[in-house]
Design an enzyme around this catalytic site. Structure first.
Site, PDB file in Angstrom:
ATOM      1  N   ASP A  38     -66.548   5.815 -88.040  1.00  0.00           N
ATOM      2  CA  ASP A  38     -67.251   4.690 -88.642  1.00  0.00           C
ATOM      3  C   ASP A  38     -66.672   3.376 -88.145  1.00  0.00           C
ATOM      4  O   ASP A  38     -65.465   3.146 -88.225  1.00  0.00           O
ATOM      5  CB  ASP A  38     -67.145   4.752 -90.171  1.00  0.00           C
ATOM      6  CG  ASP A  38     -67.981   3.668 -90.824  1.00  0.00           C
ATOM      7  OD1 ASP A  38     -69.209   3.785 -90.818  1.00  0.00           O
ATOM      8  OD2 ASP A  38     -67.393   2.692 -91.327  1.00  0.00           O
ATOM      9  N   TYR A  43     -66.131  -5.715 -86.737  1.00  0.00           N
ATOM     10  CA  TYR A  43     -64.729  -5.323 -86.958  1.00  0.00           C
ATOM     11  C   TYR A  43     -63.861  -5.734 -85.774  1.00  0.00           C
ATOM     12  O   TYR A  43     -64.152  -5.430 -84.639  1.00  0.00           O
ATOM     13  CB  TYR A  43     -64.621  -3.815 -87.149  1.00  0.00           C
ATOM     14  CG  TYR A  43     -65.179  -3.266 -88.423  1.00  0.00           C
ATOM     15  CD1 TYR A  43     -65.467  -4.087 -89.508  1.00  0.00           C
ATOM     16  CD2 TYR A  43     -65.441  -1.915 -88.561  1.00  0.00           C
ATOM     17  CE1 TYR A  43     -65.998  -3.568 -90.683  1.00  0.00           C
ATOM     18  CE2 TYR A  43     -65.969  -1.382 -89.729  1.00  0.00           C
ATOM     19  CZ  TYR A  43     -66.245  -2.215 -90.778  1.00  0.00           C
ATOM     20  OH  TYR A  43     -66.769  -1.688 -91.933  1.00  0.00           O
TER      21      TYR A  43
END
Length: 315
Positions: A38, A43
């Protein structure tokens, strides 16, 4: 080896964790039977000097590129909607969920991951400046083109998820079949905002569980399953939303079960999550091999009926 019902969260790969450390953790995860990875296009923008995400996807892509055949062994999950793209402060400056943003987002994710397909593509945060039909249509085009295999919704209120699914069905489009929300054994007080947001829509509630339980097409992935170490580390106290008398009783039950089974509290929490009804898929971020091994053992732990009952009845 039986595949693990555990997703490895790669949020800090490429920022807090350097590439060699990240590669080692990914190798160890796959060797243990893990398949679910994931990440997200944002990010981890808050941990990078340039204020943009993409480093996590880049590291996963580099890892895949160095291991021929690995792409077919893992299930790639990434997200769109929360990456900063302009001036101002986050979240006001995030990319959002317009057709244009989704098109640019998926193109960037595919490039960084070094793949031609994404197995599960999530809308990371809701975007009320864009009509649900525009978002649903853009996502459906990705599925129709074979770029994305499955669609998921993260941090959206259930009524908007269901409305979007109805719109998709009305057009014969692919629809959301997965939810990603924050959940653990301890429960937040009602109405508490989810960290990083100003609303409570990111929590799993009894309504969420009922929705998933009664719809066989839906699966539920849950993040912050171990509360950032608060179950086992005295230096990481529980956040304010978790400080209430109901959780005092839950912590007592959790401690008793862990002691009687001779395992850690983290392992009991993970076993409780994956072994319930509905079965949930926890997303766990780790920074050491020991943390990864603990998580793997946790999802493989089968709770005796009396211990699950003790945990369920504590409230």
């Amino acid at each position: 080896m039986t595949a693990l019902n555990l997703a490895l969260g790669t949020m800090h790969f490429g920022t807090r964790q350097d590439a060699p450390t990240s590669f080692d953790l990914l190798d160890r995860f796959v060797d243990a039977g893990g398949t679910l990875l994931d990440t997200a296009d944002c990010y981890a923008f808050w941990a990078d000097d340039d204020g943009h995400g993409g480093k996590s996807e880049e590291v996963v892509g580099q890892w895949l590129a160095g291991r021929p055949g690995m792409r077919d062994r893992v299930y790639l999950s990434t997200k769109v909607g929360a990456e900063p793209v302009g001036p101002g402060e986050w979240p006001a400056n995030r990319e959002g969920l317009s057709a244009k943003a989704i098109g640019a987002g998926v193109e960037g994710s595919l490039r960084r991951l070094g793949t031609e397909r994404i197995d599960l593509y999530w809308t990371h945060m809701e975007d009320r400046s864009v009509g649900l039909e525009e978002t649903a249509g853009a996502l459906a085009e990705l599925v129709g083109a074979g770029t994305v295999a499955r669609l998921g919704s993260s941090n959206h209120p259930l009524w908007r998820v269901e409305r979007s699914r109805q719109i998709a069905r009305g057009h014969g489009w692919a629809e959301f079949t997965a939810l990603q929300l924050r959940h653990s054994y301890l429960r937040p007080r009602p109405g508490a905002p989810v960290a990083g947001q100003d609303h409570p829509y990111g929590w799993v509630t009894e309504e969420t569980l009922d929705y998933v339980r009664t719809d066989p097409e839906l699966t539920l992935w849950v993040y912050t399953a171990l509360l950032n170490g608060s179950y086992t580390r005295p230096d990481r106290p529980l956040g304010e939303p978790y400080q209430h008398v109901g959780n005092d009783r839950r912590l007592a039950a959790l401690g008793r079960v862990a002691e009687e089974l001779g395992v850690s509290r983290n392992q009991v929490v993970l076993a409780w999550l994956v072994g319930g009804e509905p079965a949930l898929t926890p997303i766990v971020g780790v920074s050491t091999p020991e943390q990864l091994d603990e998580a793997v053992a946790g999802v493989r732990l089968e709770l005796p009926a009396e211990h699950r009952r003790l945990l369920d009845e504590a409230a």
